[in-house]
Scaffold this active site. Sequence first.
Site, PDB file in Angstrom:
ATOM      1  N   GLY A 236     -11.781  -6.470 -14.767  1.00 58.50           N
ATOM      2  CA  GLY A 236     -10.813  -7.478 -15.206  1.00 58.50           C
ATOM      3  C   GLY A 236     -10.283  -7.292 -16.609  1.00 58.50           C
ATOM      4  O   GLY A 236      -9.775  -8.248 -17.204  1.00 58.50           O
ATOM      5  N   SER A 237     -10.357  -6.071 -17.134  1.00 61.81           N
ATOM      6  CA  SER A 237      -9.833  -5.901 -18.500  1.00 61.81           C
ATOM      7  C   SER A 237      -8.321  -6.092 -18.524  1.00 61.81           C
ATOM      8  O   SER A 237      -7.776  -6.624 -19.493  1.00 61.81           O
ATOM      9  CB  SER A 237     -10.239  -4.548 -19.093  1.00 61.81           C
ATOM     10  OG  SER A 237      -9.633  -3.484 -18.422  1.00 61.81           O
ATOM     11  N   ASN A 238      -7.640  -5.686 -17.459  1.00 60.68           N
ATOM     12  CA  ASN A 238      -6.195  -5.952 -17.409  1.00 60.68           C
ATOM     13  C   ASN A 238      -5.906  -7.446 -17.283  1.00 60.68           C
ATOM     14  O   ASN A 238      -4.972  -7.949 -17.916  1.00 60.68           O
ATOM     15  CB  ASN A 238      -5.542  -5.183 -16.254  1.00 60.68           C
ATOM     16  CG  ASN A 238      -5.240  -3.751 -16.630  1.00 60.68           C
ATOM     17  OD1 ASN A 238      -4.308  -3.474 -17.368  1.00 60.68           O
ATOM     18  ND2 ASN A 238      -6.071  -2.834 -16.152  1.00 60.68           N
TER      19      ASN A 238
ATOM     20  N   ILE B  64      -3.436  -6.549   1.048  1.00 57.80           N
ATOM     21  CA  ILE B  64      -2.924  -7.918   1.160  1.00 57.80           C
ATOM     22  C   ILE B  64      -2.419  -8.141   2.595  1.00 57.80           C
ATOM     23  O   ILE B  64      -1.588  -7.363   3.091  1.00 57.80           O
ATOM     24  CB  ILE B  64      -1.766  -8.149   0.151  1.00 57.80           C
ATOM     25  CG1 ILE B  64      -2.258  -7.896  -1.292  1.00 57.80           C
ATOM     26  CG2 ILE B  64      -1.181  -9.555   0.281  1.00 57.80           C
ATOM     27  CD1 ILE B  64      -3.380  -8.792  -1.766  1.00 57.80           C
TER      28      ILE B  64
ATOM     29  N   ASN C  18       1.506  -4.939  -7.960  1.00 61.49           N
ATOM     30  CA  ASN C  18       0.228  -4.243  -8.128  1.00 61.49           C
ATOM     31  C   ASN C  18       0.347  -3.201  -9.232  1.00 61.49           C
ATOM     32  O   ASN C  18       1.420  -2.652  -9.478  1.00 61.49           O
ATOM     33  CB  ASN C  18      -0.153  -3.545  -6.813  1.00 61.49           C
ATOM     34  CG  ASN C  18      -1.481  -2.808  -6.910  1.00 61.49           C
ATOM     35  OD1 ASN C  18      -2.461  -3.339  -7.446  1.00 61.49           O
ATOM     36  ND2 ASN C  18      -1.515  -1.581  -6.416  1.00 61.49           N
TER      37      ASN C  18
ATOM     38  N   HIS D 237      -1.214   0.435 -10.311  1.00 64.15           N
ATOM     39  CA  HIS D 237      -1.978   1.576  -9.784  1.00 64.15           C
ATOM     40  C   HIS D 237      -2.164   2.611 -10.889  1.00 64.15           C
ATOM     41  O   HIS D 237      -1.215   2.928 -11.601  1.00 64.15           O
ATOM     42  CB  HIS D 237      -1.255   2.198  -8.588  1.00 64.15           C
ATOM     43  CG  HIS D 237      -2.090   3.215  -7.881  1.00 64.15           C
ATOM     44  ND1 HIS D 237      -3.111   2.863  -7.025  1.00 64.15           N
ATOM     45  CD2 HIS D 237      -2.111   4.558  -7.958  1.00 64.15           C
ATOM     46  CE1 HIS D 237      -3.703   3.955  -6.582  1.00 64.15           C
ATOM     47  NE2 HIS D 237      -3.119   5.007  -7.147  1.00 64.15           N
TER      48      HIS D 237
HETATM   49  C1  GAR Z   1      -7.093  -0.358 -13.364  1.00 68.23           C
HETATM   50  O1  GAR Z   1      -7.074   0.926 -13.930  1.00 68.23           O
HETATM   51  C2  GAR Z   1      -6.119  -0.439 -12.212  1.00 68.23           C
HETATM   52  O2  GAR Z   1      -4.976   0.380 -12.399  1.00 68.23           O
HETATM   53  C3  GAR Z   1      -6.953   0.085 -11.076  1.00 68.23           C
HETATM   54  O3  GAR Z   1      -8.215  -0.482 -11.280  1.00 68.23           O
HETATM   55  C4  GAR Z   1      -8.430  -0.607 -12.675  1.00 68.23           C
HETATM   56  C5  GAR Z   1      -8.957  -1.997 -12.931  1.00 68.23           C
HETATM   57  O4  GAR Z   1      -9.422  -2.094 -14.245  1.00 68.23           O
HETATM   58  N1  GAR Z   1      -6.409  -0.293  -9.810  1.00 68.23           N
HETATM   59  C6  GAR Z   1      -6.552   0.453  -8.720  1.00 68.23           C
HETATM   60  O5  GAR Z   1      -7.186   1.491  -8.719  1.00 68.23           O
HETATM   61  C7  GAR Z   1      -5.870  -0.090  -7.477  1.00 68.23           C
HETATM   62  N2  GAR Z   1      -5.858   0.883  -6.433  1.00 68.23           N
HETATM   63  P1  GAR Z   1      -9.743  -3.513 -14.859  1.00 68.23           P
HETATM   64  O6  GAR Z   1     -10.540  -4.288 -13.805  1.00 68.23           O
HETATM   65  O7  GAR Z   1     -10.552  -3.245 -16.086  1.00 68.23           O
HETATM   66  O8  GAR Z   1      -8.435  -4.195 -15.152  1.00 68.23           O
END
Ligand code: GAR
Length: 194
Positions: free
Chosen positions: A13-15, A89, A103, A105
Amino acid sequence: MIKRIAVLASGNGSNAEHITTYFKGIETVKVVAFLSNKKMAKVLDRAEELSIPAFYFTKKAFFGSDSVLRLLQALDLDMIVLAGFLWKIPLDMVRAFPGKIINLHPALLPKYGGKGMYGNRVHQAVKDNGEQETGITIHYVNENYDEGAIIHQVKVTIEPAFSVETIAQKVHELEYEHFPKIIEKLLNLQNGEN
Ligand code: GAR
């Protein structure tokens, strides 16, 4: 009108946190909820720290009932943001929020997308193939993994000596910098602004 967004995340969940922090400084946008399919996900701890309402749901609730769809509808959302959310989804959800689910990616789609391609698995594949660049893709969500229309991509050069962790770090930096700004831009476009 205040724009309302919810963030779905399966893990760290850092994003989700960066998006929330970014919009704390913008009065016209509010992050109203974090939702996760993992009970122990760090994103739910982050929600607590950030005072964002948090919801957890099971596979059965998500795929076998309309309870999550109804929750999202009750939240009266302008945008649903997937930030490290790893389930596909369902079609009824895609249809209920046309053009409103996006989303993030961690690669340059259409390369390195699809089921099972997430997080470090993506970066490992990029490294194994000797790619000279990678990046991020922000795209609309449709009923297929990573196939919706691309909204924005940003590239970063990678050196052969980079480890998977270094690639991940470079990609995260791009995500933190660009994802909140693109969300803001899309919300402004909903208002008819440029
Ligand atoms: C992020 O790098 C995102 O782009 C990726 O998961 C990570 C989540 O990081 N998403 C995917 O791979 C989707 N297929 P976070 O939980 O620290 O935000």
